[in-house]
Write a protein that holds these residues in place. Structure first.
Motif, mmCIF file in Angstrom:
data_model
loop_
_atom_site.group_PDB
_atom_site.id
_atom_site.type_symbol
_atom_site.label_atom_id
_atom_site.label_comp_id
_atom_site.label_asym_id
_atom_site.label_seq_id
_atom_site.Cartn_x
_atom_site.Cartn_y
_atom_site.Cartn_z
ATOM 1 N N SER A 15 0.813 -1.221 0.000
ATOM 2 C CA SER A 15 0.000 0.000 0.000
ATOM 3 C C SER A 15 0.844 1.267 0.000
ATOM 4 O O SER A 15 0.342 2.346 -0.312
ATOM 5 N N TRP A 16 2.127 1.132 0.333
ATOM 6 C CA TRP A 16 3.029 2.282 0.361
ATOM 7 C C TRP A 16 3.795 2.471 -0.951
ATOM 8 O O TRP A 16 4.642 3.363 -1.052
ATOM 9 N N GLU A 17 3.523 1.644 -1.955
ATOM 10 C CA GLU A 17 4.402 1.574 -3.127
ATOM 11 C C GLU A 17 4.497 2.882 -3.907
ATOM 12 O O GLU A 17 5.519 3.141 -4.563
ATOM 13 N N GLU A 18 3.475 3.728 -3.864
ATOM 14 C CA GLU A 18 3.551 5.003 -4.587
ATOM 15 C C GLU A 18 4.061 6.143 -3.704
ATOM 16 O O GLU A 18 4.253 7.259 -4.185
ATOM 17 N N VAL A 19 4.300 5.851 -2.442
ATOM 18 C CA VAL A 19 4.823 6.847 -1.503
ATOM 19 C C VAL A 19 6.339 6.751 -1.393
ATOM 20 O O VAL A 19 7.035 7.762 -1.283
ATOM 21 N N THR A 20 6.847 5.536 -1.449
ATOM 22 C CA THR A 20 8.272 5.309 -1.154
ATOM 23 C C THR A 20 9.259 5.917 -2.150
ATOM 24 O O THR A 20 10.374 6.243 -1.744
ATOM 25 N N PRO A 21 8.930 6.072 -3.452
ATOM 26 C CA PRO A 21 9.940 6.601 -4.377
ATOM 27 C C PRO A 21 10.537 7.941 -3.960
ATOM 28 O O PRO A 21 11.736 8.175 -4.147
ATOM 29 N N VAL A 22 9.717 8.820 -3.403
ATOM 30 C CA VAL A 22 10.217 10.127 -2.954
ATOM 31 C C VAL A 22 11.269 9.948 -1.861
ATOM 32 O O VAL A 22 12.306 10.633 -1.858
ATOM 33 N N LEU A 23 11.030 9.019 -0.949
ATOM 34 C CA LEU A 23 11.943 8.795 0.170
ATOM 35 C C LEU A 23 13.228 8.115 -0.292
ATOM 36 O O LEU A 23 14.328 8.470 0.145
ATOM 37 N N PRO A 32 8.682 -0.938 4.287
ATOM 38 C CA PRO A 32 7.242 -1.110 4.493
ATOM 39 C C PRO A 32 6.963 -2.509 5.041
ATOM 40 O O PRO A 32 7.551 -3.496 4.599
ATOM 41 N N LEU A 33 6.059 -2.591 6.011
ATOM 42 C CA LEU A 33 5.779 -3.856 6.671
ATOM 43 C C LEU A 33 4.401 -4.402 6.292
ATOM 44 O O LEU A 33 3.461 -3.648 6.064
ATOM 45 N N THR A 34 4.333 -5.734 6.252
ATOM 46 C CA THR A 34 3.062 -6.441 6.250
ATOM 47 C C THR A 34 2.929 -7.063 7.626
ATOM 48 O O THR A 34 3.748 -7.880 8.033
ATOM 49 N N MET A 35 1.918 -6.672 8.367
ATOM 50 C CA MET A 35 1.774 -7.110 9.747
ATOM 51 C C MET A 35 1.164 -8.516 9.818
ATOM 52 O O MET A 35 0.509 -8.969 8.874
ATOM 53 N N PRO A 36 1.384 -9.232 10.921
ATOM 54 C CA PRO A 36 0.843 -10.586 11.071
ATOM 55 C C PRO A 36 -0.665 -10.645 10.828
ATOM 56 O O PRO A 36 -1.422 -9.816 11.318
ATOM 57 N N GLY A 37 -1.064 -11.637 10.042
ATOM 58 C CA GLY A 37 -2.464 -11.806 9.707
ATOM 59 C C GLY A 37 -2.899 -11.071 8.457
ATOM 60 O O GLY A 37 -4.010 -11.285 7.964
ATOM 61 N N THR A 217 -4.701 8.522 -2.569
ATOM 62 C CA THR A 217 -5.255 9.729 -3.185
ATOM 63 C C THR A 217 -4.209 10.802 -3.469
ATOM 64 O O THR A 217 -4.331 11.543 -4.444
ATOM 65 N N LYS A 218 -3.174 10.895 -2.618
ATOM 66 C CA LYS A 218 -2.115 11.891 -2.822
ATOM 67 C C LYS A 218 -0.766 11.298 -2.410
ATOM 68 O O LYS A 218 -0.103 11.801 -1.495
ATOM 69 N N PRO A 219 -0.326 10.233 -3.081
ATOM 70 C CA PRO A 219 0.889 9.535 -2.641
ATOM 71 C C PRO A 219 2.164 10.365 -2.738
ATOM 72 O O PRO A 219 3.002 10.310 -1.833
#
Length: 234
Positions: A15-23, A32-37, A217-219
């Motif tokens: 879900s963070w894939e369009e946010v991370t490029p800037v960083l 980015p983590l995928t939490m248990p379950g 909406t505004k990554p």
């Protein structure tokens, strides 16, 4: 700087894939983590509670030899705050994306309809209009197609905090649905919803007007807001 990203309900690391490029472009290492379950729709969510997610995040923090930045969206804000309580010396900054620190005894959301061990993504009609700002039909279809049921225990378990040093960790609140001025007014009025936030010694507020899911909406703008907050620790 190592930046650990914790998604909100029904979402995994992607879900963070369009946010991370800037960083990443700015030279930061992003985790980015995928939490248990939340690994898949078919994953077992039995016995997974809020502490399970906090412990998983703390275990990730412990893999680094230096302080990290934590970013939590929505319900992920409670998770990163629990980790701040557990490891205040290992967190350089906590960034709350349309969320905030959940205080001791609080629950993330025990009003969401559950199905056994699961809390499925509800129909859009159950959300407030402000939640859905800028989330057009295409984004809604994408979100629903990728949504994974949230473990019921994460939504309904009480937060347990014990370390007063959590208030010494700098925090940034990225306000989306409601303006930061509302949070500031609530703190000044002593509103219980922001009692924990009001005790943090170094808090900044950033406005990013959109709905509850700015990573969709505004990554790019969210990436820039996170980047600006991280750079304050340099």
């Amino acid at each position: 700087m190592d930046i650990i990203l914790v998604p909100g309900f029904w979402l995994d690391a992607s879900s963070w894939e369009e946010v991370t490029p800037v960083l990443v472009a700015a030279g930061h290492a992003v985790h980015p983590l995928t939490m248990p379950g939340l690994e898949s729709v078919s994953a077992s969510r039995a016995g997974i509670g809020l502490r399970t997610h906090i412990d998983a995040l703390v275990a990730t923090i412990d893999t680094f030899s230096h302080p990290v930045v934590l970013v939590g969206h929505s319900g992920g804000g409670a998770i990163i705050h629990g980790a701040v309580d557990a490891r205040p010396d290992r967190v350089a900054r906590a960034i709350y994306v349309d969320s905030g620190p959940l205080g001791d005894g609080g629950v993330i959301n025990d009003d969401l309809p559950d199905d056994g061990d699961d809390v499925p993504l509800p129909p859009w009609e159950l959300f407030e209009d402000a939640d859905l700002t800028d989330l057009d039909d295409g984004l809604r279809a994408m979100f629903r197609a990728r949504a994974v049921p949230q473990p019921k225990g994460v939504a309904q378990d009480q937060q347990r905090l014990s370390n007063e040093r959590r208030f010494e960790v700098p925090a940034t609140v990225i306000a989306c649905e409601f303006p930061s001025s509302m949070f500031i007014e609530m703190i000044a009025a002593g509103h219980p919803y922001v009692a924990e936030l009001g005790r943090i010694r170094d808090v900044e507020f950033v406005d990013l007007p959109t709905g509850h899911w700015p990573q969709f909406t505004k990554p790019a703008e969210l990436g820039q807001a996170i980047l600006a907050a991280v750079d304050r620790n340099r």
